[in-house]
Structure formats: structure tokens, C-alpha cells
Design a protein around this motif. Structure first.
Motif, PDB file in Angstrom:
ATOM      1  N   HIS A  24       3.220 -30.864  -3.250  1.00 24.56           N
ATOM      2  CA  HIS A  24       2.098 -31.722  -2.811  1.00 24.56           C
ATOM      3  C   HIS A  24       2.049 -31.528  -1.309  1.00 24.56           C
ATOM      4  O   HIS A  24       2.978 -31.877  -0.602  1.00 24.56           O
ATOM      5  CB  HIS A  24       2.374 -33.184  -3.193  1.00 24.56           C
ATOM      6  CG  HIS A  24       1.408 -34.152  -2.573  1.00 24.56           C
ATOM      7  ND1 HIS A  24       0.122 -34.325  -3.044  1.00 24.56           N
ATOM      8  CD2 HIS A  24       1.526 -34.978  -1.502  1.00 24.56           C
ATOM      9  CE1 HIS A  24      -0.498 -35.232  -2.291  1.00 24.56           C
ATOM     10  NE2 HIS A  24       0.325 -35.641  -1.353  1.00 24.56           N
ATOM     11  N   THR A  26      -2.314 -35.235   2.233  1.00 22.59           N
ATOM     12  CA  THR A  26      -3.398 -36.043   1.690  1.00 22.59           C
ATOM     13  C   THR A  26      -4.621 -35.944   2.592  1.00 22.59           C
ATOM     14  O   THR A  26      -4.502 -35.682   3.782  1.00 22.59           O
ATOM     15  CB  THR A  26      -2.920 -37.502   1.495  1.00 22.59           C
ATOM     16  OG1 THR A  26      -3.910 -38.232   0.770  1.00 22.59           O
ATOM     17  CG2 THR A  26      -2.626 -38.201   2.814  1.00 22.59           C
ATOM     18  N   GLY A  69      -4.282 -34.663  -2.961  1.00 27.41           N
ATOM     19  CA  GLY A  69      -4.665 -34.480  -1.560  1.00 27.41           C
ATOM     20  C   GLY A  69      -6.121 -34.156  -1.295  1.00 27.41           C
ATOM     21  O   GLY A  69      -6.521 -34.032  -0.138  1.00 27.41           O
ATOM     22  N   GLU A 126      -2.451 -33.824  -9.311  1.00 27.52           N
ATOM     23  CA  GLU A 126      -2.109 -35.242  -9.110  1.00 27.52           C
ATOM     24  C   GLU A 126      -3.128 -35.869  -8.167  1.00 27.52           C
ATOM     25  O   GLU A 126      -2.784 -36.561  -7.207  1.00 27.52           O
ATOM     26  CB  GLU A 126      -0.703 -35.352  -8.506  1.00 27.52           C
ATOM     27  CG  GLU A 126       0.373 -34.750  -9.374  1.00 27.52           C
ATOM     28  CD  GLU A 126       1.723 -34.655  -8.666  1.00 27.52           C
ATOM     29  OE1 GLU A 126       1.783 -34.875  -7.429  1.00 27.52           O
ATOM     30  OE2 GLU A 126       2.711 -34.356  -9.345  1.00 27.52           O
ATOM     31  N   GLY A 166      -5.516 -38.154  -6.392  1.00 26.37           N
ATOM     32  CA  GLY A 166      -5.595 -39.612  -6.251  1.00 26.37           C
ATOM     33  C   GLY A 166      -6.913 -40.025  -5.623  1.00 26.37           C
ATOM     34  O   GLY A 166      -7.898 -40.287  -6.312  1.00 26.37           O
ATOM     35  N   ARG A 167      -6.929 -40.037  -4.290  1.00 26.10           N
ATOM     36  CA  ARG A 167      -8.057 -40.658  -3.586  1.00 26.10           C
ATOM     37  C   ARG A 167      -9.420 -40.066  -3.952  1.00 26.10           C
ATOM     38  O   ARG A 167     -10.409 -40.792  -4.024  1.00 26.10           O
ATOM     39  CB  ARG A 167      -7.822 -40.633  -2.077  1.00 26.10           C
ATOM     40  CG  ARG A 167      -8.178 -39.385  -1.373  1.00 26.10           C
ATOM     41  CD  ARG A 167      -8.091 -39.527   0.147  1.00 26.10           C
ATOM     42  NE  ARG A 167      -6.735 -39.659   0.650  1.00 26.10           N
ATOM     43  CZ  ARG A 167      -6.289 -40.701   1.313  1.00 26.10           C
ATOM     44  NH1 ARG A 167      -7.070 -41.725   1.544  1.00 26.10           N
ATOM     45  NH2 ARG A 167      -5.053 -40.724   1.761  1.00 26.10           N
ATOM     46  N   TYR A 172      -5.750 -46.569  -2.210  1.00 23.20           N
ATOM     47  CA  TYR A 172      -4.631 -47.028  -1.365  1.00 23.20           C
ATOM     48  C   TYR A 172      -4.770 -48.434  -0.797  1.00 23.20           C
ATOM     49  O   TYR A 172      -3.836 -48.926  -0.184  1.00 23.20           O
ATOM     50  CB  TYR A 172      -4.342 -46.025  -0.230  1.00 23.20           C
ATOM     51  CG  TYR A 172      -3.867 -44.709  -0.781  1.00 23.20           C
ATOM     52  CD1 TYR A 172      -2.585 -44.591  -1.336  1.00 23.20           C
ATOM     53  CD2 TYR A 172      -4.694 -43.603  -0.821  1.00 23.20           C
ATOM     54  CE1 TYR A 172      -2.153 -43.402  -1.895  1.00 23.20           C
ATOM     55  CE2 TYR A 172      -4.272 -42.402  -1.384  1.00 23.20           C
ATOM     56  CZ  TYR A 172      -3.002 -42.303  -1.915  1.00 23.20           C
ATOM     57  OH  TYR A 172      -2.580 -41.146  -2.475  1.00 23.20           O
TER      58      TYR A 172
HETATM   59  C1  LIG Z   1       3.542 -36.488  -4.855  1.00 26.25           C
HETATM   60  C2  LIG Z   1       2.153 -36.963  -4.672  1.00 26.25           C
HETATM   61  N1  LIG Z   1       1.226 -36.661  -5.581  1.00 26.25           N
HETATM   62  C3  LIG Z   1      -0.056 -37.091  -5.469  1.00 26.25           C
HETATM   63  C4  LIG Z   1      -0.480 -37.837  -4.406  1.00 26.25           C
HETATM   64  C5  LIG Z   1      -1.924 -38.267  -4.340  1.00 26.25           C
HETATM   65  O1  LIG Z   1      -2.541 -37.826  -3.196  1.00 26.25           O
HETATM   66  P1  LIG Z   1      -4.102 -38.004  -2.960  1.00 26.25           P
HETATM   67  O2  LIG Z   1      -4.439 -39.441  -3.151  1.00 26.25           O
HETATM   68  O3  LIG Z   1      -4.300 -37.564  -1.557  1.00 26.25           O
HETATM   69  O4  LIG Z   1      -4.812 -37.130  -3.933  1.00 26.25           O
HETATM   70  C6  LIG Z   1       0.456 -38.178  -3.407  1.00 26.25           C
HETATM   71  C7  LIG Z   1       0.056 -38.977  -2.239  1.00 26.25           C
HETATM   72  O5  LIG Z   1       0.488 -38.852  -1.139  1.00 26.25           O
HETATM   73  C8  LIG Z   1       1.815 -37.734  -3.547  1.00 26.25           C
HETATM   74  O6  LIG Z   1       2.739 -38.038  -2.614  1.00 26.25           O
END
Ligand SMILES: Cc1ncc(COP(=O)(O)O)c(C=O)c1O
Lengths: 78, 449
Positions: free
Chosen positions: B215, B218, B256, B303, B305-306, B400
Motif C-alpha cells: 500500500h 493515500t 490510495g 483495498e 477506501g476514500r 476517515y
Molecule cells: C493497508 C491499507 N490499505 C488500504 C488503505 C485505504 O487507503 P485509501 O483510503 O487511501 O484508499 C489504507 C489507508 O491508509 C491502508 O493503510
């Protein structure tokens, strides 16, 4: 006070001949300036606003004080 | 005679130059509804402030992202990054759409299990995984991504205790041309540390390496970083398979991707600087195709997220007071502050009115309700004169904030979800004193009365 010399037109544009600055005012602000120049007290200005507009005299009183604060910051009154 | 409508008094000094202050806003930003439901109605019924999520938008964003990847590389799956937003209802929407869970603590692991996600559908990441939680994750068949050499030892101990071979993955870090480099997680590729970890795992004889994870950061605005990351991971996979007896079944490139939010200090609008999901997908999948040897294609995990949730979340807040500051700006005090908006550290939010307002706009500051000078949601915005009860809608705030918000000075407010059919559900109740004092104990001798 500079406020008395302010030339305000109907659209709310105001010119201050002593400094050359220009201002924009809305209708309520113009009304307050006119009453202030006539020497009316804050309380009586608020009373008049509440008679003419949909606003309580308490809210209008706060607004007049806040407005005077702004005039001071602009150097239009002391 | 009926009275005239009242507009609060405004006077603005017209600055020379290009100041827009003093003229009616050319285009006021107005949002009247979320997911088809009027914001006025929401606040009348549920109070203020309110976090509001839009189910339809979450599902659409997920489908769009899944499509961008699966059309290019069918063997792909998303793991919902719990830390980004772990409200049950939010996680459940992603799981219904087909995402597995990505967790980084025993607490998040418990949340996923509690929600009904099986161990095999949980990716367990993070630099600290307490031994008991690793034991549970192994027993339940979770995908464990090793971060340290100590963790290799822990897992070997567990494998021996359970008398079984344990499949594991390792987290990698590398130079992708992006700074800061997230080099403190996992094992470094360039230095040879990552290959050492592989050898160490093989020498132990009880763990089986079957996956690679990374990863790289972000809010990554450069898709090319993912091209570099994925290329290095696939090349590393190739050398692992040559140099060891392990066969890699999946690579997980992490999260990210940026959302359409505006970072402080970046002055171009997000529409210009934020890449599309297709740009990211193209970078990652082309790196796999270009670097793979043979015709065995590992499963790809993301993975994200945001990017999937930020724009589906809004914070509705109401004006409680205003005053003129000594620098002649107007300060508005609103009922939500930086206690609820952790992301204010790096975002300049989109701030909208809930109705058009006539009148002159003035330079304004939006302050939250905390008795702290730092409680500034926005320090430079042109707003028409607002009165108590007028509302502002702050977005995007879906990522977040409802995980990193603070219980500080004030209770945390209700969180709503506007459902696809236009109904409204409370997905988290507002707090009261009992939530905060439930874990406290007052020693007998300190009791008052
Ligand atoms: C290991 C890991 N995976 C996934 C994410 C999700 O990141 P994002 O919200 O930037 O997509 C993070 C966030 O820092 C993370 O540390």
C-alpha cells in the motif's frame, strides 16, 4: 464622521470623497446609515427596522451593533 | 400593511483588483437535497448537525470501480478498508456489493466477523497484530499480511501449536517515485529485505507464502506510481517463484486512489487534478500484463477506501451565531467543528448553502463550536449574510471522519443514510452522557455528596 459624507446611490454603491474608497451596501445597511446620520440611537434604529421589516427588535438591535462594528473597522465612524 | 422581508445589513469595502466580495455571488453553490431528500426536512426531523450518507452513490461508486478493473482484469476483488469508514451500515453496503473486508486491528477484525464476514474473506493488515488475534485469524483462515520479522515468529509458533501449515502473505514497500515513501510497513524490495523475509519464511518450514501485499500511500494523484508499484510486485513475484518453492496466488496493491476533494495548497479544482478510476485501473492492470511470466494470472486485490466513500458523505451544519472580526471578516459559528472533521487538516471542503440567498456576499470564516482557536472549518469563503438556523452542507466528508472524529467537548451527532428508495435510516444515534461515562469509575472516596 466620514459616514455623513458618504454618497450612496440607489443601487447601494457608496463613495467616500475623503479617501476615494468605494463600498457596497444592501437596503438594510442604507437604511441604518440614513438613520445614523440623522443621529438616531441604536435602539430606535432597531425599533424602526422591526416596524418596517420582518425582524424582531432584539435581532435588529444586534445587527445594528454588529454593523457599527464594521463601520468602525472601515474608519467610517469612530 | 405586511412587513418587508428582512435582509441583515451588509457593507463591504470594494477592494481594488479582482475581489469578488461585495457583489452577489455569481453562482452560489446550493444543495437542497441529498439522495432526493430535502435537507431542510432532514434537519427538522433529525436535528443538527448531521452526517448524511447516500446509499445509491456508494453502490454506484463501487460498481464503477469494480467495472473499471474487472473489464481489464477479471480475476479481481475489492477489500473494503474498514478504517476508512467502519459504520456497520457502510461496511454492509460494500459487502452486499461483493467486497471482502480489509482490517488493520483486532477491533476491526471483530467488527467484520460480527457483521457476518467469514475469516477467509478478511484481509488482516497492520504493523501490530496481537498474538490472540493472529491465533483467531489463523484458525478462521483469514488472509494475513505479515508486516515484521517478529510476526513471522508469532505465526510459526501458532502453526506449530495448531499443527498445520499456515498460508501467509507479506507486505512489501518500495520506491515508486512518490514521496513520502511509506517505507516503514512491511519489507523493502530494493534493499533485499523482502527476499530475506521470503527465505526466512521458507526456512521455518511451517508457513506457506501465497500472497504479496503493498500500500503505497493515500490520496495518490499519480496513477504512474501504481504502474511502478505493480510492476515491482509482479517482478518480485517472478523472482520469488524462481528462487523459492512458493507459488504466489494473489497480489494486493492496496488503496490510495484520490477522491474528488481539494487538498489544501493545491489550487486547481479536483476535476482537473484527480485521475479517473480508469486511469488507475489501466496503470495497475497493464503493469501486470507487461510483467507476468507464463500464463498464470494471480488474483488481484484492491483495498480502495476514500475513493469509494468520500463523495457519498455530507455533513449538514447550522449557523448558531455570527460576528464581525477585528480584521472585518465575518465569523460564523456553526454547530459542527473540527472535532467531527478530522480531514480538515488537509482538505479544503466544498461548502454549499441549502437555498439561494439574495444579497451581497462578504468574506467570511466558518468556525466550529469548540472553545479552541484551531476550530476553523473554512478560513476564506464568500458568503451572503446568514442568520441563525441557516444551514451549510460540507462535503466530501465520507472518508476517515466518522472513524477519526473525536469525542471532545461535544457529543457526536447522528449519522443518517438516505436509502436508494428515498427512505431515511439512522445508522448511528447521537451520543449522550452514558456513552462517554460508561467505562469510567469514580473511586469511593472521591464521591461528592
Ligand atoms: C493497508 C491499507 N490499505 C488500504 C488503505 C485505504 O487507503 P485509501 O483510503 O487511501 O484508499 C489504507 C489507508 O491508509 C491502508 O493503510
Amino acid at each position: 464622521m466620514r459616514l455623513e459624507n458618504l454618497a450612496i446611490n440607489k443601487n447601494g454603491f457608496a463613495f467616500d470623497p475623503t479617501t476615494g474608497e468605494t463600498f457596497t451596501l444592501n437596503e438594510t445597511a442604507i437604511k441604518i446609515v440614513e438613520l445614523m446620520v440623522k443621529g438616531e440611537s441604536e435602539k430606535s434604529i432597531a425599533q424602526k427596522l422591526s416596524e418596517e421589516f420582518e425582524v424582531s427588535s432584539q435581532e435588529a438591535f444586534n445587527d445594528v451593533l454588529d454593523f457599527k462594528e464594521r463601520l468602525k473597522l472601515y474608519g467610517l465612524i469612530s | 400593511m405586511s412587513k418587508k422581508e428582512y435582509e441583515k445589513p451588509v457593507i463591504i469595502r470594494v477592494e481594488s483588483g479582482f475581489s469578488k466580495a461585495g457583489v452577489p455571488l455569481p453562482k452560489q453553490r446550493v444543495r437542497k437535497s441529498i439522495g432526493g431528500v430535502s435537507i431542510n426536512e432532514l434537519v427538522n426531523k433529525y436535528g443538527s448537525p448531521l452526517f448524511v450518507f447516500e446509499e445509491k452513490s456508494i453502490r454506484e461508486r463501487y460498481k464503477r470501480a469494480y467495472e473499471a478493473f474487472s473489464t481489464r482484469y477479471p480475476n479481481v476483488e475489492f477489500g473494503w478498508s474498514y478504517k476508512t469508514n467502519y459504520l456497520k451500515a457502510i461496511c454492509a453496503v460494500f459487502h452486499q456489493e461483493g467486497a471482502i473486508a480489509e482490517v488493520v486491528s483486532e477491533f476491526e477484525y471483530q467488527k467484520a466477523r460480527e457483521l457476518g464476514i467469514e475469516g477467509k474473506d478478511i484481509i488482516y493488515n497492520g504493523p501490530y497484530k496481537p498474538y490472540d488475534s493472529l491465533m483467531r485469524a489463523v484458525k478462521e483462515g483469514a488472509k494475513i499480511h505479515i508486516d515484521t520479522f517478529e510476526e513471522i515468529n508469532d505465526l510459526e509458533r501458532i502453526a506449530k501449536e495448531l499443527k498445520k501449515e499456515v498460508p501467509v502473505a507479506i507486505r512489501l514497500n518500495m520506491d515508486t517515485g512518490v514521496y513520502p515513501q511509506w517505507s516503514r510497513f512491511g519489507f523493502n524490495i530494493e534493499s533485499g529485505q523482502a527476499m530475506d523475509a521470503v527465505k526466512r519464511i521458507e526456512a521455518g518450514g511451517v508457513l506457506r507464502l501465497n500472497g504479496l501485499h503493498a500500500h503505497i500511500g493515500t490520496f495518490m494523484l499519480d496513477p504512474h506510481a501504481y504502474y511502478v508499484e505493480t510492476s515491482k510486485m509482479v517482478q518480485f513475484m517472478n523472482s520469488v517463484e524462481t528462487k523459492s518453492g512458493f507459488s504466489i496466488e494473489y497480489i494486493d496493491v492496496g488503496g490510495g486512489f484520490a477522491s474528488k476533494n481539494r487538498l489544501k495548497g493545491i489550487y486547481q479544482p479536483p476535476e482537473i487534478v484527480v485521475p479517473s478510476i480508469d486511469d488507475y485501473a489501466e496503470a495497475i492492470t497493464s503493469a501486470i500484463y507487461e510483467n507476468i511470466h507464463g500464463n498464470r494470472y494471480p488474483k488481484l486485490y484492491l483495498e480502495t477506501g476514500r475513493h469509494l466513500i468520500d463523495e457519498a458523505g455530507y455533513l449538514v451544519t447550522s449557523v448558531v451565531a455570527s460576528k464581525t472580526l477585528p480584521d472585518s471578516r465575518r465569523s460564523y459559528i456553526v454547530d459542527a467543528g473540527v472535532n467531527l472533521l478530522y480531514t480538515y487538516f488537509w482538505y479544503k471542503f466544498n461548502i454549499e448553502l441549502t437555498e439561494e440567498k439574495s444579497g451581497i456576499s462578504e468574506p467570511s470564516v466558518i468556525n466550529g463550536p469548540l472553545c479552541m482557536n484551531i476550530d476553523v472549518i473554512e478560513d476564506s469563503i464568500l458568503l451572503p449574510r446568514l442568520k441563525r438556523g441557516d444551514m451549510l452542507v460540507i462535503s466530501p466528508v465520507g472518508a476517515y471522519n466518522v472513524t477519526q472524529w473525536m469525542q471532545f467537548i461535544r457529543y457526536r451527532p447522528r449519522v443518517l443514510m438516505v436509502m436508494e428508495d428515498g427512505s431515511v435510516e439512522i445508522i448511528r444515534e447521537s451520543e449522550d452522557l452514558s456513552d462517554i461515562e460508561r467505562r469510567e469509575k469514580l473511586p469511593k472516596k472521591l464521591e461528592i455528596r
